[in-house]
Each structure stands twice: as structure tokens, then as C-alpha cells.
Design a protein around this motif. Structure first.
Motif, mmCIF file in Angstrom:
data_model
loop_
_atom_site.group_PDB
_atom_site.id
_atom_site.type_symbol
_atom_site.label_atom_id
_atom_site.label_comp_id
_atom_site.label_asym_id
_atom_site.label_seq_id
_atom_site.Cartn_x
_atom_site.Cartn_y
_atom_site.Cartn_z
ATOM 1 N N HIS A 102 0.929 -1.318 -0.009
ATOM 2 C CA HIS A 102 0.091 -0.003 -0.070
ATOM 3 C C HIS A 102 0.731 1.210 0.070
ATOM 4 O O HIS A 102 1.924 1.384 0.211
ATOM 5 N N TRP A 103 0.119 2.315 -0.461
ATOM 6 C CA TRP A 103 0.932 3.583 -0.420
ATOM 7 C C TRP A 103 0.097 4.757 0.684
ATOM 8 O O TRP A 103 -0.959 4.688 0.294
ATOM 9 N N VAL A 104 0.806 5.221 1.330
ATOM 10 C CA VAL A 104 0.135 6.322 2.179
ATOM 11 C C VAL A 104 0.739 7.422 1.884
ATOM 12 O O VAL A 104 1.935 7.952 1.610
ATOM 13 N N THR A 105 -0.147 8.476 1.533
ATOM 14 C CA THR A 105 0.133 9.834 1.443
ATOM 15 C C THR A 105 -0.264 10.707 2.487
ATOM 16 O O THR A 105 -1.421 10.649 2.891
ATOM 17 N N THR A 106 0.604 11.697 2.917
ATOM 18 C CA THR A 106 0.311 12.308 4.279
ATOM 19 C C THR A 106 -0.041 13.683 3.828
ATOM 20 O O THR A 106 -0.492 13.948 2.693
ATOM 21 N N GLU A 107 -0.534 14.463 4.943
ATOM 22 C CA GLU A 107 -1.067 16.000 4.392
ATOM 23 C C GLU A 107 -0.053 16.701 3.663
ATOM 24 O O GLU A 107 -0.627 17.620 2.964
ATOM 25 N N THR A 108 0.986 16.391 4.014
ATOM 26 C CA THR A 108 2.115 17.303 2.976
ATOM 27 C C THR A 108 2.326 16.979 1.675
ATOM 28 O O THR A 108 3.029 17.281 0.958
ATOM 29 N N GLY A 109 1.490 15.728 1.282
ATOM 30 C CA GLY A 109 2.031 15.072 0.021
ATOM 31 C C GLY A 109 2.948 14.074 -0.107
ATOM 32 O O GLY A 109 2.935 13.837 -1.265
ATOM 33 N N GLU A 110 3.637 13.907 1.008
ATOM 34 C CA GLU A 110 4.518 12.733 0.679
ATOM 35 C C GLU A 110 4.090 11.535 0.728
ATOM 36 O O GLU A 110 2.992 11.313 1.556
ATOM 37 N N GLU A 111 4.525 10.644 -0.173
ATOM 38 C CA GLU A 111 3.856 9.142 -0.380
ATOM 39 C C GLU A 111 4.970 8.392 -0.051
ATOM 40 O O GLU A 111 6.143 8.522 -0.280
ATOM 41 N N VAL A 112 4.351 7.302 0.865
ATOM 42 C CA VAL A 112 5.324 6.536 1.457
ATOM 43 C C VAL A 112 4.865 4.980 1.027
ATOM 44 O O VAL A 112 3.661 4.685 1.030
ATOM 45 N N TYR A 113 5.826 4.278 0.294
ATOM 46 C CA TYR A 113 5.348 2.853 -0.072
ATOM 47 C C TYR A 113 5.557 1.958 0.901
ATOM 48 O O TYR A 113 6.835 1.978 1.645
ATOM 49 N N ILE A 114 4.772 1.054 1.000
ATOM 50 C CA ILE A 114 5.002 0.125 2.317
ATOM 51 C C ILE A 114 4.621 -1.356 1.731
ATOM 52 O O ILE A 114 3.394 -1.778 1.480
ATOM 53 N N PRO A 115 5.974 -2.189 1.342
ATOM 54 C CA PRO A 115 5.548 -3.367 0.815
ATOM 55 C C PRO A 115 5.085 -4.144 2.108
ATOM 56 O O PRO A 115 5.786 -4.221 3.029
ATOM 57 N N LEU A 116 4.079 -5.173 1.638
ATOM 58 C CA LEU A 116 3.588 -6.137 2.633
ATOM 59 C C LEU A 116 3.342 -7.369 2.279
ATOM 60 O O LEU A 116 2.519 -7.301 1.035
ATOM 61 N N ARG A 117 3.627 -8.318 2.785
ATOM 62 C CA ARG A 117 3.171 -9.815 2.125
ATOM 63 C C ARG A 117 2.628 -10.760 3.412
ATOM 64 O O ARG A 117 3.232 -10.635 4.409
ATOM 65 N N VAL A 118 1.805 -11.787 2.847
ATOM 66 C CA VAL A 118 1.482 -12.717 3.612
ATOM 67 C C VAL A 118 1.745 -14.009 2.713
ATOM 68 O O VAL A 118 1.439 -14.230 1.775
ATOM 69 N N VAL A 119 2.525 -14.851 3.550
ATOM 70 C CA VAL A 119 2.975 -15.964 2.853
ATOM 71 C C VAL A 119 2.652 -17.392 3.618
ATOM 72 O O VAL A 119 2.778 -17.274 4.911
ATOM 73 N N ALA A 120 2.430 -18.509 2.993
ATOM 74 C CA ALA A 120 1.952 -19.636 3.687
ATOM 75 C C ALA A 120 3.395 -20.235 4.301
ATOM 76 O O ALA A 120 4.307 -20.192 3.796
#
Length: 136
Positions: free
Chosen positions: A72-90
């Protein structure tokens, strides 16, 4: 293009990976375990909007898939976008939830370490919630 230092944080959850993926991929569940969202999320077009400790946040999520990608990608009030790699694996009958934390530009060692501890608390909360559902 700069390369950022990264830490891989993970937690084992005694639940089938599909169950974990289904729970984590539902945006409305995020405030239950992700403390960076202090209130429920509201859908707004292709994004979700919520409140975090530093103000309003906009979130975009990877499309539904059958391989456990929860980026997911989170954009703050200041417009900064932070990429968050997240996985679930068996992992047999259980799951591994794997979060990649990037050191953002200008982030000192203390803040990076604090962010990693924060993520681990959230992952532990996710584990506790999902494993408690087995008993309930």
C-alpha cells in the motif's frame, strides 16, 4: 535514484495464509491493528482516507490477488507518499506476515529504530487478534 536502507520485519501467525490475507486486505480492519490509523477509514474514489497521529492520510492498496501481496501507499497531508511493501505467505498451516520498512530521507538512526519497533508492535497486535479468533 537513491536506494534507501531497509529492514524486513516479520511475525508468524498460527492461521491459514488465506485467512490472514482476507483480514489484512480489508481496509476497514486496519484501525484494529495498525496504530498509525487512529480512526476508521472512509472510501474516497480509488483511495481510502483516515486520520493518523500526524493528520489526514490517504491510502491506496494493491489490487486483490491470490499471491499474498498487501502493498500500500500512504500519502500524508504534506503530499509525501510512502510505499509500504507487505506480504503474507504460507508457512505450512500457518503464515508469515512480512513488512519492509524503508528509512526515509533525513531519518536518523533513533527514528528508524523507533519506527521499526512501532511496526513490530502493530504486527504483534495483528498476530494476537487473528490467533484469538481461533479460540473465540
Amino acid at each position: 535514484m537513491a536506494t534507501h536502507e531497509a529492514r524486513t520485519l516479520q511475525v508468524s501467525i498460527q492461521r491459514n495464509w488465506n485467512d490472514v490475507y482476507e483480514y489484512v486486505s480489508t481496509p476497514e480492519n486496519l484501525p484494529e491493528w495498525a496504530s498509525g490509523l487512529s480512526s476508521g477509514l472512509q472510501k474516497s474514489g480509488d483511495e481510502w482516507v483516515g486520520d493518523g497521529p500526524a493528520g489526514k492520510l490517504r491510502l491506496r492498496f494493491a489490487p486483490p490477488n491470490n499471491v499474498g501481496v498487501l502493498d500500500h501507499w500512504v500519502t500524508t497531508e504534506t503530499g509525501e507518499e510512502v510505499y509500504i511493501p507487505l506480504r503474507v505467505v504460507a508457512n505450512g498451516e500457518s503464515s508469515e506476515v512480512i513488512f519492509t520498512l524503508f528509512r526515509l530521507p533525513g531519518m536518523d538512526d533513533e527514528k528508524f529504530t523507533a519506527d521499526a519497533a512501532w511496526v513490530m508492535r502493530d504486527l504483534q497486535r495483528l498476530k494476537d487478534l487473528l490467533e484469538a479468533q481461533l479460540i473465540a
